[in-house]
Design an enzyme around this catalytic site. Structure first.
Site, PDB file in Angstrom:
ATOM      1  N   LYS A   1       0.731  -1.202   0.121  1.00  0.00           N
ATOM      2  CA  LYS A   1      -0.061   0.056  -0.087  1.00  0.00           C
ATOM      3  C   LYS A   1       0.763   1.256   0.072  1.00  0.00           C
ATOM      4  O   LYS A   1       0.474   2.448  -0.666  1.00  0.00           O
ATOM      5  CB  LYS A   1      -0.838  -0.157   1.167  1.00  0.00           C
ATOM      6  CG  LYS A   1      -1.925  -1.212   1.057  1.00  0.00           C
ATOM      7  CD  LYS A   1      -3.056  -0.752   0.059  1.00  0.00           C
ATOM      8  CE  LYS A   1      -4.205  -1.756   0.069  1.00  0.00           C
ATOM      9  NZ  LYS A   1      -5.154  -1.552  -1.145  1.00  0.00           N
TER      10      LYS A   1
ATOM     11  N   GLU B   1      -9.917   5.537   2.743  1.00  0.00           N
ATOM     12  CA  GLU B   1     -10.790   4.424   3.421  1.00  0.00           C
ATOM     13  C   GLU B   1      -9.900   3.202   3.713  1.00  0.00           C
ATOM     14  O   GLU B   1      -8.678   3.223   3.325  1.00  0.00           O
ATOM     15  CB  GLU B   1     -11.694   4.019   2.508  1.00  0.00           C
ATOM     16  CG  GLU B   1     -11.159   2.969   1.183  1.00  0.00           C
ATOM     17  CD  GLU B   1     -10.155   3.432   0.505  1.00  0.00           C
ATOM     18  OE1 GLU B   1     -10.185   4.624   0.278  1.00  0.00           O
ATOM     19  OE2 GLU B   1      -9.383   2.877  -0.309  1.00  0.00           O
TER      20      GLU B   1
ATOM     21  N   SER C   1       1.819  -9.692  -0.586  1.00  0.00           N
ATOM     22  CA  SER C   1       1.406  -8.214  -0.626  1.00  0.00           C
ATOM     23  C   SER C   1       1.552  -7.484   0.550  1.00  0.00           C
ATOM     24  O   SER C   1       1.761  -6.260   0.857  1.00  0.00           O
ATOM     25  CB  SER C   1       0.092  -7.958  -1.114  1.00  0.00           C
ATOM     26  OG  SER C   1      -0.827  -8.676  -0.374  1.00  0.00           O
TER      27      SER C   1
END
Lengths: 396, 258
Positions: free
Chosen positions: A87, A109, A376
């Site tokens: 991210k 969010e 990830s």
């Protein structure tokens, strides 16, 4: 004649209130300018390398390969990035862009909390104000990440509407953006929403496949046979796929969260159970009922617990370039435990969905085949929930 | 052109919004009739959506109650057909893109035409995306209502030139809901609208009191009220109709002559 922008085949577009239209147009103009600006790119690369810890490793999982007894498995280690997931790639890009645009406040969010933590981190680093919307249900599943965001100086607003999960957090962040546009950038966390977000987020995440492609060529002297990543909205997957899309020999496999199974209502596998619709600013596939009411989806993974999928994935599915497979909670938890035991790497429960599919696929392939799994994120945040899933209560 | 223009021929218009099926369709029927008798010039009928991203908490609540009560798009079409036996004022649906898209826009507009719905408002379909809906709407004589916001700036002229029915001017930033004050210069927006179209315009978002409605109507062709009416329905439930009648009467009296 009105012209719809940001299409991937029939998907994408800009289905948002008029109030936000000039904001997304302004964002598109700014992005079109800065993406080709050498100073912007130098600054971003500097942040990637010296702050986020890029390039991330492409690790040959020798033990995993041996135990599964088939294809050679490499792990693209996005879990090693600062803040513990992919991210940060998108967030550093968007925060820097927002700053150049003169914005002083970020809203975001978050589902699992990974995007929220990354946004809070970038805001702290770049001296910006930050407010994160998180479904109340998720604030309970991911209490540690809520604390991290607060520690980083962000405000966390629990969202109680709807199913109190990721989709409701997106809706609430959109509502907030409509009420405060001048000083605020909505730092959307996935390749979804109205144009230009799916393109911007994909471009910032494409660093994953840019590195992985060069790294595998360096290590093996050839391209992989398959790239596997988990898909919620689909940001780490599109980042992992992007530079391999023109390489037709490379199979691209997205692993959707099937929850308790795609034959139950407790699932979040959009491509496998959804149909074409319009929601959260985009046309794409969504889990919905016959009247277009968005379905209350379910997955053990807060980060994949979303009823839609990014428009570029929907298009890759339509044209058959990528394949989207369902992976259940149970298979993901098994993979979470298996990778921890086998390689000493605790993957995020989201990433464990990709590992689970690779565990099925690798043994069916010859030993000269190569697959890359994108890890990830790291799984520290999930330990309490997985322990609970296995019937054990742990106290921190 | 649809019947919508008639709504603006009786002094300044008062336009209430009512969510269909909140708490049930029988109540909605009584509330709509009460509003029409009290002088409402046009009624916006909400088809509930699970995730209404342009709504504040009050209308979100109405959507949840209506869906929990089991209302569906098909039930709402039957309800409107029944309503049309005695309710003559223009009726406009307000819902979200996915409700229409999943029903199939062609089939949706055909049903609107059949049952006597005059227009459709989709707050998540801006100018750039409207063709997908408005092309087929026009075939069936249904007006796709365009919205203009305080942030629209240079877009107002373009939107106005392509507008049908009436133009919905969003008074404030943010989502629907009652506001104590409206700070946008509505007059400036209306001026640009009028330079570009002869279609009437009404102001909504944030209006609850007669003096606010009068102030907004004075600068445009009418006032739209949603959340304040939904609150009455929320408070009185199945007994809401006479209360809505009183409220609509007071609001229409406030805007009629301004």
């Amino acid at each position: 004649m009105p012209e719809s922008k940001g299409r991937f085949g029939i998907h994408g577009g800009q289905y948002i209130p008029e109030t936000l239209m000039n904001a997304v147009i302004e964002l598109e103009r700014a992005y079109d300018h800065y993406k080709n600006d050498p100073d912007f790119n130098r600054e971003l690369t500097e942040l990637f390398n010296s702050y986020a810890g890029r390039p991330s490793l492409l690790y040959y999982a020798e033990k995993l390969t041996r135990e599964l007894g088939g294809a050679k498995i490499y792990l693209k280690r996005e879990d090693l990035n600062h803040t513990g997931s992919h991210k940060i790639n998108n967030v550093l890009g968007q925060a820097l862009l927002a700053k150049k645009m003169g914005k002083t406040r970020l809203i975001a969010e978050t589902g699992a909390g990974q995007h929220g933590v990354a946004t809070a981190t970038a805001a702290a680093l770049l001296d910006m104000e930050c407010v994160v919307f998180m479904g109340e249900e998720d604030t309970k599943r991911q209490a540690l990440n809520v604390y991290r965001m607060k520690l980083l100086g962000s405000e966390v607003i629990p969202v109680r509407t709807g199913t109190a999960t990721l989709k409701d957090a997106v809706s609430e962040a959109m509502r907030e953006w409509t009420s405060r546009i001048d000083d605020t950038h909505y730092c959307l966390g996935s390749v979804m929403g109205p144009h230009p977000f799916p393109t911007i987020v994909r471009d910032f995440q494409a660093v994953i496949s840019r590195e992985a492609r060069a790294q595998i060529l360096e290590a093996e002297g050839r391209l992989p046979d398959a790239v596997i990543a988990c898909v919620g909205g689909g940001s780490n997957a599109i980042g992992s796929f992007y530079h391999f899309i023109p390489d037709e020999s490379v199979k691209l496999i997205g692993c959707e969260a099937a929850g308790r199974g795609i034959d139950t209502f407790e699932t979040a596998a959009t491509v496998n159970t959804g149909r074409l619709g319009i929601f959260h600013g985009m046309k794409s596939y969504f889990c919905q009922d016959e009247y277009g009411q968005i379905a209350p989806v379910y997955s053990i993974s807060a980060g994949l617990d979303y009823p839609g999928i990014g428009p570029e994935h929907a298009h890759l599915h339509d044209i058959g370039r990528a394949e989207y497979v369902p992976v259940t909670d149970e298979a993901a938890v098994n993979a979470f435990e298996y990778l921890s035991r086998t390689e000493g790497i605790i993957p995020a429960i989201e990433s464990a969905h990709a590992v689970a599919y690779a565990m099925k696929l690798a043994p069916t392939l010859d030993k000269d085949k190569i697959i890359i799994i994108t890890i990830s994120g790291r799984g520290d945040k999930d330990c309490a929930a997985i322990a609970r899933y296995r019937g054990e209560d742990i106290y921190e | 052109m649809s019947n919508i223009r008639a709504a603006f021929e009786n002094g300044k218009a008062f336009i209430p919004f009512i969510t269909c099926g909140d708490p049930d369709l029988e109540t909605t029927g009584r509330v709509v009739r009460a509003a029409a008798e009290a002088g409402a010039d046009l009624i916006e009928l909400g088809i509930p959506f699970s995730d209404p991203t342009a709504e504040g908490p009050v209308i979100q609540g109405a959507n949840i109650r209506a869906l929990a009560g089991g209302v569906t798009t098909d039930k709402i079409f039957s309800f409107v057909a029944e309503l049309r036996r005695d309710v003559k004022i223009p009726l406009v649906f307000m819902t979200y893109a996915n409700v229409v898209y999943s029903y199939d826009p062609e089939r949706f507009m055909a049903r609107c035409c059949e049952t006597g719905v005059d227009g459709v408002i989709l707050p998540d379909v801006p100018y750039e995306e409207k063709d997908e809906f408005s092309a087929v709407a026009r075939q069936y004589g249904i007006d796709m209502i365009s919205l203009v916001a305080p942030t629209s700036a240079d877009r107002i002229a373009m939107i106005s030139r392509d507008a049908d029915g009436f133009i919905y001017i969003v008074s404030s930033l943010g989502v629907t809901g009652v506001r104590s004050e409206i700070t946008t210069n509505i007059g400036d927006i209306v001026k640009v609208v009028r330079e570009n179209t002869s279609v009437p315009c009404a102001v909504g978002f944030g209006i609850s009191k007669p003096e606010q409605a009068a102030a907004m109507a004075a600068q445009s062709d009418g006032a739209i009220v949603g959340s304040a009416i939904i609150r009455i329905i929320e408070q009185y439930g199945t007994e809401a109709a006479p209360h809505v009648y009183e409220y609509v009467k007071a609001m229409k009296d406030a805007v009629r002559g301004v």
